[in-house]
Write a protein that holds these residues in place. Sequence first.
Motif, PDB file in Angstrom:
ATOM      1  N   CYS A  22      19.103  10.278  27.910  1.00 55.27           N
ATOM      2  CA  CYS A  22      20.488  10.781  27.965  1.00 55.27           C
ATOM      3  C   CYS A  22      21.179  10.316  29.246  1.00 55.27           C
ATOM      4  CB  CYS A  22      20.442  12.308  27.908  1.00 55.27           C
ATOM      5  SG  CYS A  22      21.969  13.121  28.392  1.00 55.27           S
ATOM      6  N   ILE A  23      22.417   9.845  29.121  1.00 54.36           N
ATOM      7  CA  ILE A  23      23.173   9.386  30.294  1.00 54.36           C
ATOM      8  C   ILE A  23      24.177  10.437  30.769  1.00 54.36           C
ATOM      9  CG2 ILE A  23      22.899   6.922  29.835  1.00 54.36           C
ATOM     10  CD1 ILE A  23      25.755   6.978  28.578  1.00 54.36           C
ATOM     11  N   ASP A  24      24.137  11.625  30.199  1.00 58.49           N
ATOM     12  CA  ASP A  24      25.003  12.730  30.627  1.00 58.49           C
ATOM     13  C   ASP A  24      26.486  12.419  30.418  1.00 58.49           C
ATOM     14  OD1 ASP A  24      25.440  15.280  31.562  1.00 58.49           O
ATOM     15  OD2 ASP A  24      25.474  14.708  33.675  1.00 58.49           O
ATOM     16  N   GLY A  26      28.258  13.745  28.120  1.00 64.46           N
ATOM     17  CA  GLY A  26      28.900  15.009  27.759  1.00 64.46           C
ATOM     18  C   GLY A  26      29.409  15.077  26.322  1.00 64.46           C
ATOM     19  N   THR A  27      29.293  13.990  25.579  1.00 67.43           N
ATOM     20  CA  THR A  27      29.876  13.954  24.234  1.00 67.43           C
ATOM     21  C   THR A  27      29.285  15.025  23.320  1.00 67.43           C
ATOM     22  OG1 THR A  27      30.405  11.621  24.463  1.00 67.43           O
ATOM     23  CG2 THR A  27      30.225  12.461  22.221  1.00 67.43           C
ATOM     24  N   CYS A  28      27.973  15.198  23.356  1.00 70.98           N
ATOM     25  CA  CYS A  28      27.367  16.216  22.478  1.00 70.98           C
ATOM     26  C   CYS A  28      27.847  17.609  22.852  1.00 70.98           C
ATOM     27  CB  CYS A  28      25.841  16.127  22.535  1.00 70.98           C
ATOM     28  SG  CYS A  28      25.149  16.360  24.180  1.00 70.98           S
ATOM     29  N   ARG A  29      28.049  17.859  24.148  1.00 70.65           N
ATOM     30  CA  ARG A  29      28.508  19.188  24.583  1.00 70.65           C
ATOM     31  C   ARG A  29      29.950  19.420  24.178  1.00 70.65           C
ATOM     32  NH1 ARG A  29      25.923  17.182  29.362  1.00 70.65           N
ATOM     33  NH2 ARG A  29      27.898  17.076  30.484  1.00 70.65           N
ATOM     34  N   SER A  43      21.888  16.322  29.155  1.00 70.90           N
ATOM     35  CA  SER A  43      22.097  17.394  28.189  1.00 70.90           C
ATOM     36  C   SER A  43      20.766  17.827  27.604  1.00 70.90           C
ATOM     37  CB  SER A  43      23.013  16.918  27.057  1.00 70.90           C
ATOM     38  OG  SER A  43      24.350  16.910  27.473  1.00 70.90           O
ATOM     39  N   PRO A  65      25.548   7.964  22.446  1.00 69.36           N
ATOM     40  CA  PRO A  65      25.451   6.529  22.705  1.00 69.36           C
ATOM     41  C   PRO A  65      24.037   6.029  22.954  1.00 69.36           C
ATOM     42  CG  PRO A  65      26.300   7.668  24.642  1.00 69.36           C
ATOM     43  CD  PRO A  65      26.240   8.681  23.527  1.00 69.36           C
ATOM     44  N   THR A  66      23.115   6.936  23.271  1.00 67.41           N
ATOM     45  CA  THR A  66      21.749   6.498  23.573  1.00 67.41           C
ATOM     46  C   THR A  66      20.741   6.962  22.520  1.00 67.41           C
ATOM     47  OG1 THR A  66      21.536   8.449  25.010  1.00 67.41           O
ATOM     48  CG2 THR A  66      22.106   6.359  26.068  1.00 67.41           C
ATOM     49  N   SER A  68      19.774   9.837  21.757  1.00 64.63           N
ATOM     50  CA  SER A  68      18.840  10.726  22.457  1.00 64.63           C
ATOM     51  C   SER A  68      18.628  12.057  21.759  1.00 64.63           C
ATOM     52  CB  SER A  68      19.364  11.003  23.884  1.00 64.63           C
ATOM     53  OG  SER A  68      19.255   9.855  24.677  1.00 64.63           O
ATOM     54  N   ILE A  69      19.365  12.307  20.677  1.00 67.65           N
ATOM     55  CA  ILE A  69      19.289  13.614  20.014  1.00 67.65           C
ATOM     56  C   ILE A  69      18.550  13.447  18.689  1.00 67.65           C
ATOM     57  CG2 ILE A  69      20.628  15.504  19.005  1.00 67.65           C
ATOM     58  CD1 ILE A  69      22.935  14.639  20.903  1.00 67.65           C
TER      59      ILE A  69
HETATM   60  S1  SF4 Z   1      25.811  12.517  23.732  1.00 66.45           S
HETATM   61 FE1  SF4 Z   1      23.754  11.703  24.180  1.00 66.45          FE
HETATM   62  S2  SF4 Z   1      23.970  10.629  26.145  1.00 66.45           S
HETATM   63 FE2  SF4 Z   1      25.784  11.921  25.911  1.00 66.45          FE
HETATM   64  S3  SF4 Z   1      25.246  13.840  26.986  1.00 66.45           S
HETATM   65 FE3  SF4 Z   1      24.698  14.117  24.819  1.00 66.45          FE
HETATM   66  S4  SF4 Z   1      22.526  13.520  24.662  1.00 66.45           S
HETATM   67 FE4  SF4 Z   1      23.332  12.705  26.597  1.00 66.45          FE
END
Ligand code: SF4
Length: 288
Positions: A22-24, A26-29, A43, A65-66, A68-69
């Motif tokens: 995760c690159i932080d 914030g999109t998922c949040r 995140s 984008p990565t 990661s989820i």
């Molecule tokens: S959308 Fe993906 S990269 Fe961005 S904060 Fe959430 S887990 Fe991290």
Amino acid sequence: MARVDLRNESNVPGEWFVDTRCIDCGTCRDIAPELFGETRGGSIVKRQPSPADELDAWLAAQACPTASIGTMSRQPRPGRLYPREVGEGSGVFDLGYCSEDSFGASAWLVVREAGNVLVDSPRFTEALAGPIAELGGIDHIALTHRDDVADAERWAERFGARVWIHADDRVAAPYATDLLTDEQQIQAGFVAVPTPGHTRGSVVFLLDDRWLFTGDSLAWSHERGDLAAFRGACWYSWEVQTESMARLADQHRFSVVLPGHGARVSGDADDLHDRLVRLVEQMGRPAA
Ligand code: SF4
């Protein structure tokens, strides 16, 4: 695919997790604030989704984008999630598939008789190009600023689109066909409004006096429950950005904000106007 072997230990126990790539951004949040939270530098899943909000988790996963989820049992995605219309019949689509090159910024497609407009750029993938072709392709690419260009050139090549960017951010898109300098219409009812500040060439795009595509100039904040601007991510001039937001409040009305970073919001145009006026007052105060 999210990496189980890189699962962040701070996730709450359960099926869904975020990995440490995760690159932080914030999109998922912003998409699912009730499910995803912030920890040191990234995140995590703060609450496991119930069946009622599992779709939100999938939407965040597809936007990430990565990649990661994901789920511990490696569940397959439930069909095509993007492009996703923002309100039935609106013709405005969230494209998901955010790009790491734009630090996970959201991109939007507007389907119009005068020609479809892509606002900023998602990651280029055939998984998205096919559905976009079915929606009529892309005639114009409207770039809000230099940071969120991502794969715009590939999208332009694929669909033969014109590319618009402000002259002051043109270095990020040397292939642009049209340079913006002043407020002007890209099409009837689709207006580019220069809002320098976040970058020198930042622009917001206003569609039908309703939909405001703001790039990184303005967004909704779930934490504040209000409109917000990003002082800590202002690369050109906070004072100039404050003036830009004041001018926007003076000259335009909108009832939906669709940003690159930050949360989206829809509401009453007068209420959003009043919130913007108050935000401008706050922006004008010295930093705490
Ligand atoms: S959308 Fe993906 S990269 Fe961005 S904060 Fe959430 S887990 Fe991290």
